[in-house]
Write a protein that holds these residues in place. Structure first.
Motif, PDB file in Angstrom:
ATOM      1  N   ARG A 202      32.597 -27.989  12.206  1.00  0.00           N
ATOM      2  CA  ARG A 202      31.232 -28.002  11.658  1.00  0.00           C
ATOM      3  C   ARG A 202      30.226 -28.427  12.729  1.00  0.00           C
ATOM      4  NH1 ARG A 202      34.380 -30.481   7.646  1.00  0.00           N
ATOM      5  NH2 ARG A 202      34.683 -29.144   5.815  1.00  0.00           N
ATOM      6  N   LEU A 203      30.609 -29.415  13.547  1.00  0.00           N
ATOM      7  CA  LEU A 203      29.705 -29.865  14.612  1.00  0.00           C
ATOM      8  C   LEU A 203      29.489 -28.763  15.641  1.00  0.00           C
ATOM      9  CD1 LEU A 203      28.028 -32.189  15.746  1.00  0.00           C
ATOM     10  CD2 LEU A 203      30.069 -32.972  16.972  1.00  0.00           C
ATOM     11  N   LEU A 204      30.555 -28.037  15.985  1.00  0.00           N
ATOM     12  CA  LEU A 204      30.429 -26.921  16.917  1.00  0.00           C
ATOM     13  C   LEU A 204      29.473 -25.864  16.370  1.00  0.00           C
ATOM     14  CD1 LEU A 204      34.156 -26.504  18.019  1.00  0.00           C
ATOM     15  CD2 LEU A 204      32.257 -27.010  19.555  1.00  0.00           C
ATOM     16  N   ASP A 205      29.606 -25.533  15.107  1.00  0.00           N
ATOM     17  CA  ASP A 205      28.721 -24.533  14.496  1.00  0.00           C
ATOM     18  C   ASP A 205      27.270 -25.012  14.499  1.00  0.00           C
ATOM     19  OD1 ASP A 205      30.864 -22.853  14.033  1.00  0.00           O
ATOM     20  OD2 ASP A 205      31.145 -23.497  11.950  1.00  0.00           O
ATOM     21  N   TRP A 206      27.071 -26.286  14.201  1.00  0.00           N
ATOM     22  CA  TRP A 206      25.716 -26.859  14.167  1.00  0.00           C
ATOM     23  C   TRP A 206      25.072 -26.816  15.557  1.00  0.00           C
ATOM     24  CZ3 TRP A 206      23.998 -31.922  15.932  1.00  0.00           C
ATOM     25  CH2 TRP A 206      22.713 -32.269  15.485  1.00  0.00           C
ATOM     26  N   VAL A 207      25.841 -27.220  16.571  1.00  0.00           N
ATOM     27  CA  VAL A 207      25.330 -27.207  17.946  1.00  0.00           C
ATOM     28  C   VAL A 207      25.031 -25.781  18.385  1.00  0.00           C
ATOM     29  CG1 VAL A 207      25.967 -27.649  20.358  1.00  0.00           C
ATOM     30  CG2 VAL A 207      26.389 -29.393  18.610  1.00  0.00           C
ATOM     31  N   GLU A 208      25.914 -24.859  18.051  1.00  0.00           N
ATOM     32  CA  GLU A 208      25.672 -23.456  18.390  1.00  0.00           C
ATOM     33  C   GLU A 208      24.378 -22.958  17.739  1.00  0.00           C
ATOM     34  OE1 GLU A 208      27.523 -19.019  17.515  1.00  0.00           O
ATOM     35  OE2 GLU A 208      28.705 -20.803  17.037  1.00  0.00           O
ATOM     36  N   GLY A 209      24.155 -23.334  16.495  1.00  0.00           N
ATOM     37  CA  GLY A 209      22.952 -22.908  15.804  1.00  0.00           C
ATOM     38  C   GLY A 209      21.678 -23.406  16.440  1.00  0.00           C
ATOM     39  N   LEU A 210      21.783 -24.510  17.188  1.00  0.00           N
ATOM     40  CA  LEU A 210      20.619 -25.064  17.876  1.00  0.00           C
ATOM     41  C   LEU A 210      20.508 -24.571  19.313  1.00  0.00           C
ATOM     42  CD1 LEU A 210      20.922 -28.713  16.532  1.00  0.00           C
ATOM     43  CD2 LEU A 210      19.089 -27.101  15.999  1.00  0.00           C
ATOM     44  N   GLY A 211      21.477 -23.733  19.734  1.00  0.00           N
ATOM     45  CA  GLY A 211      21.451 -23.176  21.082  1.00  0.00           C
ATOM     46  C   GLY A 211      22.366 -23.857  22.070  1.00  0.00           C
ATOM     47  N   GLY A 212      23.146 -24.855  21.626  1.00  0.00           N
ATOM     48  CA  GLY A 212      24.022 -25.597  22.525  1.00  0.00           C
ATOM     49  C   GLY A 212      25.273 -24.834  22.897  1.00  0.00           C
ATOM     50  N   ARG A 213      25.908 -25.243  23.998  1.00  0.00           N
ATOM     51  CA  ARG A 213      27.085 -24.548  24.530  1.00  0.00           C
ATOM     52  C   ARG A 213      28.388 -25.236  24.204  1.00  0.00           C
ATOM     53  NH1 ARG A 213      30.544 -21.579  25.202  1.00  0.00           N
ATOM     54  NH2 ARG A 213      31.355 -20.654  27.107  1.00  0.00           N
ATOM     55  N   ALA A 214      28.390 -26.574  24.067  1.00  0.00           N
ATOM     56  CA  ALA A 214      29.672 -27.274  23.935  1.00  0.00           C
ATOM     57  C   ALA A 214      29.497 -28.613  23.245  1.00  0.00           C
ATOM     58  CB  ALA A 214      30.322 -27.475  25.303  1.00  0.00           C
ATOM     59  N   VAL A 215      30.608 -29.121  22.715  1.00  0.00           N
ATOM     60  CA  VAL A 215      30.681 -30.469  22.159  1.00  0.00           C
ATOM     61  C   VAL A 215      31.725 -31.240  22.958  1.00  0.00           C
ATOM     62  CG1 VAL A 215      31.362 -31.863  20.169  1.00  0.00           C
ATOM     63  CG2 VAL A 215      29.954 -29.824  19.841  1.00  0.00           C
ATOM     64  N   GLY A 216      31.297 -32.351  23.525  1.00  0.00           N
ATOM     65  CA  GLY A 216      32.215 -33.208  24.265  1.00  0.00           C
ATOM     66  C   GLY A 216      32.802 -34.270  23.357  1.00  0.00           C
ATOM     67  N   THR A 217      34.045 -34.622  23.606  1.00  0.00           N
ATOM     68  CA  THR A 217      34.694 -35.655  22.804  1.00  0.00           C
ATOM     69  C   THR A 217      35.733 -36.370  23.657  1.00  0.00           C
ATOM     70  OG1 THR A 217      35.666 -36.075  20.627  1.00  0.00           O
ATOM     71  CG2 THR A 217      36.558 -34.197  21.866  1.00  0.00           C
ATOM     72  N   LEU A 218      36.328 -37.414  23.105  1.00  0.00           N
ATOM     73  CA  LEU A 218      37.383 -38.153  23.796  1.00  0.00           C
ATOM     74  C   LEU A 218      38.703 -37.396  23.667  1.00  0.00           C
ATOM     75  CD1 LEU A 218      36.456 -41.744  22.568  1.00  0.00           C
ATOM     76  CD2 LEU A 218      35.887 -40.677  24.749  1.00  0.00           C
ATOM     77  N   PRO A 219      39.733 -37.778  24.430  1.00  0.00           N
ATOM     78  CA  PRO A 219      41.013 -37.076  24.343  1.00  0.00           C
ATOM     79  C   PRO A 219      41.515 -36.967  22.908  1.00  0.00           C
ATOM     80  CG  PRO A 219      41.030 -38.567  26.211  1.00  0.00           C
ATOM     81  CD  PRO A 219      39.756 -38.827  25.474  1.00  0.00           C
ATOM     82  N   LEU A 220      42.071 -35.800  22.569  1.00  0.00           N
ATOM     83  CA  LEU A 220      42.561 -35.510  21.215  1.00  0.00           C
ATOM     84  C   LEU A 220      44.087 -35.500  21.178  1.00  0.00           C
ATOM     85  CD1 LEU A 220      40.086 -32.634  20.261  1.00  0.00           C
ATOM     86  CD2 LEU A 220      39.891 -35.077  19.767  1.00  0.00           C
ATOM     87  N   LEU A 221      44.703 -36.267  22.042  1.00  0.00           N
ATOM     88  CA  LEU A 221      46.161 -36.281  22.196  1.00  0.00           C
ATOM     89  C   LEU A 221      46.803 -37.287  21.248  1.00  0.00           C
ATOM     90  CD1 LEU A 221      46.037 -36.208  26.081  1.00  0.00           C
ATOM     91  CD2 LEU A 221      46.520 -34.273  24.570  1.00  0.00           C
ATOM     92  N   PRO A 222      48.106 -37.121  20.952  1.00  0.00           N
ATOM     93  CA  PRO A 222      48.768 -38.040  20.008  1.00  0.00           C
ATOM     94  C   PRO A 222      48.856 -39.455  20.562  1.00  0.00           C
ATOM     95  CG  PRO A 222      50.380 -36.593  21.059  1.00  0.00           C
ATOM     96  CD  PRO A 222      49.030 -36.080  21.451  1.00  0.00           C
ATOM     97  N   THR A 223      48.705 -40.426  19.669  1.00  0.00           N
ATOM     98  CA  THR A 223      48.841 -41.837  20.028  1.00  0.00           C
ATOM     99  C   THR A 223      49.809 -42.498  19.056  1.00  0.00           C
ATOM    100  OG1 THR A 223      46.903 -42.345  18.681  1.00  0.00           O
ATOM    101  CG2 THR A 223      46.535 -42.018  21.037  1.00  0.00           C
TER     102      THR A 223
END
Length: 700
Positions: A202-223
């Motif tokens: 949903r955040l990716l779609d929202w950013v795209e709708g505003l003209g953005g290219r990417a969403v940065g986040t912290l590592p998504l690896l198992p812990t």
């Protein structure tokens, strides 16, 4: 202490690429103790139990290096092989050598090449050698290849990395922007506590709708999320799999088809638990994962009672990913034994797990959870391939020492030392980061297989990939177990080989590479980043100067520019000096030092405001925090940096950080949820206005 033995120890250290002295941030020369060097050398495989062993170990290391007639790894930039350096027994008088190159495609090329021999003879540990060069006039396709050279009765072998000289650069995207938010912190009113892969979509779609290219986040690896829990995204169990904590059960096909799962999810007890998770400002990893696991296990039970297409797809996924079964067995074994792998029996510790070692239900759970995580990550990756906004992922420097990678791929790690940092002004005793660093020779011995697989795991879904602590491609500070960071030292890596692999994989996956080059970084590292096409990082907080004449250092074009990072104060905390107060409270600053820093911060604020006014980003009668934030972001957006990253929380002047470096139990690191749910911030007029301004300035 025997001076000859100490000299031999230091020479041995240098042959293992270990620094025997270095200058700290204050310009002071530091030397690790002989005992510390011994521990580091032991972790590298040197046969030294005590100082007296150094002389014989030195002879053995020299002999081994010269007997290795051809280097293990060769980099062919843009497919052009350099002259190959040979070390040949002096008795050999060869004018040419036959060679064969096995390309990654399976094609074989071969021929004969002249040997240019040096006339000088060198005696090494009682054996005589001559240096020589072998020139192969081959233009190789980009990829991983194998070279074999016939010298007398021996076949010399080397691993070739034929790589582009520069990393992938997506010029068509122009100057772009994106936002940053930790996925665990992202949530909606009906979320199950923490954020999940659907929330990221949903955040990716929202950013795209505003003209953005990417969403940065912290590592998504198992812990590790059970006992003992360690949810830090920078201490993953593995770099090769995804975190099941972020699975959205409601997006799984089995959820709608499984009465058991729906009954569990709708039960009063489960709904009460969800209500508690949603209302808490902090993520409770253990409890939330336990609740989600109940639901995933219920869906798994339903899957195994169905012999339809979904079960066939699951079994096909397991068959197509044979290493996954090994990972699932490890996770099941860890849960069954409830102790780290180093405490297991010898057979299991050495990598062999069999029936009876672990619970079968736990094994199946981890297979299924990884399939679901893969499906939901794949959906996120497809957004970018369809022309939408994509993921800006983070490749962590380390892995958990008790995790899967350290157990299965242990030759790639030095297990009796930790990565860290030497003493500096902020951490006066240095830092021990608690994870095993890469083993330089171990990586090369396995032809970087683990490293390549880890990069592919990330680049398959990322439009940008941040390499945490990029200086680690060149050197890393090692702290031997049982010693403090002040007794650590630097160990060097083959940077060109690591850059070559990164460049090749970045082109294959069309992923731009960002090197985290913050802090004190030698000029040679930044020069290498520029030469190899990596983006560097610009963080506005580090570039404000209290001197009005040079108030703000500007980013260059080849940078990802932001005002802060997950390890720094938010904009509002920086602006109000809250981070300085926090450091005083933690005992990292005295009251007098805190006062001095607050005075300096005040001059920095004044210089920044003056600069923004002079450049007409800020009106003369305005300097409140919200106005300064917007003006600073506008200045950054209008600047040359290729990519501008906006911390989502800054847009509503959040004061609390996601992480306070140097703390553990003292602060709720990696747990704090965004104070605003998605529905609220995504419709906030001020948030939207600021991001639309950034988008317009980026396009101008």
């Amino acid at each position: 202490m025997n001076d000859n033995s100490l000299t031999a120890l230091r020479r041995l250290a240098r042959l293992y690429s270990v620094r025997t002295q270095y200058y700290d941030i204050f310009g002071r020369l530091r030397e690790p103790s002989p005992d510390s060097l011994l521990k580091i050398l032991q972790s590298l495989g040197a046969p030294v139990a005590k100082l007296g062993d150094a002389a014989s170990a030195l002879r053995e290391r020299r002999r081994a290096l010269w007997r290795r007639c051809l280097d293990k790894v060769i980099v062919a930039w843009d497919g052009r092989l350099p002259p190959l350096r040979l070390r040949l027994p002096a008795k050999l008088d060869l004018e040419a050598a036959n060679y064969e190159i096995e390309l990654e495609s399976g094609e074989r090329r071969g021929g004969s090449a002249p040997i240019d021999r040096d006339s000088a003879i060198r005696e090494v540990a009682g054996e005589r050698y001559a240096r020589a060069a072998l020139t192969l006039r081959e233009q190789l396709p980009l990829g991983y290849h194998r070279l074999r050279v016939a010298v007398e009765r021996s076949d010399l072998e080397a691993f070739i990395v034929a790589a582009p000289a520069r990393a992938y650069e997506e010029r068509a995207s122009g100057r772009s922007w994106g936002v940053f938010a930790p996925l665990y912190a992202l949530h909606r009113g009906d979320s199950w506590g923490a954020g999940n892969y659907s929330d990221m979509g949903r955040l990716l779609d929202w950013v795209e709708g505003l003209g953005g290219r990417a969403v940065g986040t912290l590592p998504l690896l198992p812990t590790f999320l059970d006992e003992p829990a360690d949810p830090s995204p920078y201490a993953p169990v593995s770099r090769l799999y995804w975190n099941e904590f972020y699975i959205d059960p409601t997006r799984v096909q089995e959820f709608d088809k499984c009465p058991l799962a729906r009954a569990l999810a709708n039960s009063p007890a489960y709904q009460a638990a969800l209500g508690a998770f949603r209302s808490s400002p902090l993520v409770d990893y253990e409890q939330e994962m336990a609740a989600k696991r109940q639901l995933i296990e219920a869906m798994l039970h339903c899957l195994f009672t169905d012999f339809g297409a979904r079960r066939a797809a699951f079994e096909r996924f397991v068959k197509d990913n044979p290493a996954l079964a090994d990972y699932a067995r490890f996770r099941a074994m860890t849960e069954t034994q409830r102790q780290p792998w180093r405490a297991w029996g010898e057979r299991q510790r050495d990598g062999t797990l069999g029936p009876g070692d672990y619970r079968e239900d736990a094994y199946k759970y981890h297979l299924y959870a990884q399939w679901l995580a893969h499906e939901q990550m794949q959906e996120l990756g497809e957004k970018a391939r369809g022309g939408g906004s994509g993921l800006y992922l983070d490749f962590p420097l380390g892995v958990h020492g008790n995790g899967y990678d350290a157990w299965r791929h242990r030759s790639a790690f030095a297990l009796n030392v930790n990565g860290g940092a030497p003493p500096d002004a902020f951490f006066t005793k240095g830092q021990d980061w608690g994870f095993p660093p890469f083993h330089p020779d171990g990586l090369r011995d396995q032809s970087y297989r683990y490293y390549i697989d880890s990069l592919r795991h990330h680049m398959k879904y990322a439009v940008l990939l941040r390499i945490d602590h990029v200086m680690g491609l060149h050197r890393l500070f090692w702290v031997p177990h049982g010693f403090g960071p002040a007794q650590g030292t630097y160990v060097h890596y083959r940077a060109d080989e690591l850059y070559a692999i990164l460049n090749l994989e970045s082109h294959r996956h069309k992923t731009a590479v960002v090197g985290e080059n913050l802090g004190t970084v030698p000029p040679s590292v930044n020069e290498a980043l520029n030469r190899r096409g990596f983006r560097g990082m610009y963080v506005g907080q580090f570039c404000v100067n209290p001197d009005p004449a040079r108030a703000l250092e500007e980013p260059s074009a080849a940078m990802v520019a932001s005002l802060n990072t997950h390890d720094t104060p938010t904009f509002a905390a920086f602006w109000r000096g809250l981070d300085i107060r926090d450091r005083e409270e933690l005992g990292l600053l005295t009251a007098a030092e805190s006062l001095t820093e607050q005075e300096t911060r005040g001059r920095m604020r004044d210089a920044l405001v003056s600069f923004l006014k002079q450049n007409r980003w800020l009106s003369e009668d305005t300097q409140d925090a919200a106005a300064v934030l917007r003006a600073w972001l506008a200045h950054l957006a209008a600047g040359p940096a290729e990519f501008v990253l906006v911390t989502l929380e800054d847009l509503w002047l959040e004061e609390r950080p996601q992480n306070t470096p140097g703390t553990w139990k003292e602060r709720p690191n990696w747990r704090r949820k965004l104070s605003r749910p998605f529905e609220r911030f995504s419709a906030d007029p001020e948030v939207l206005e600021t991001l639309r301004l950034i988008d317009r300035l980026r396009r101008e």
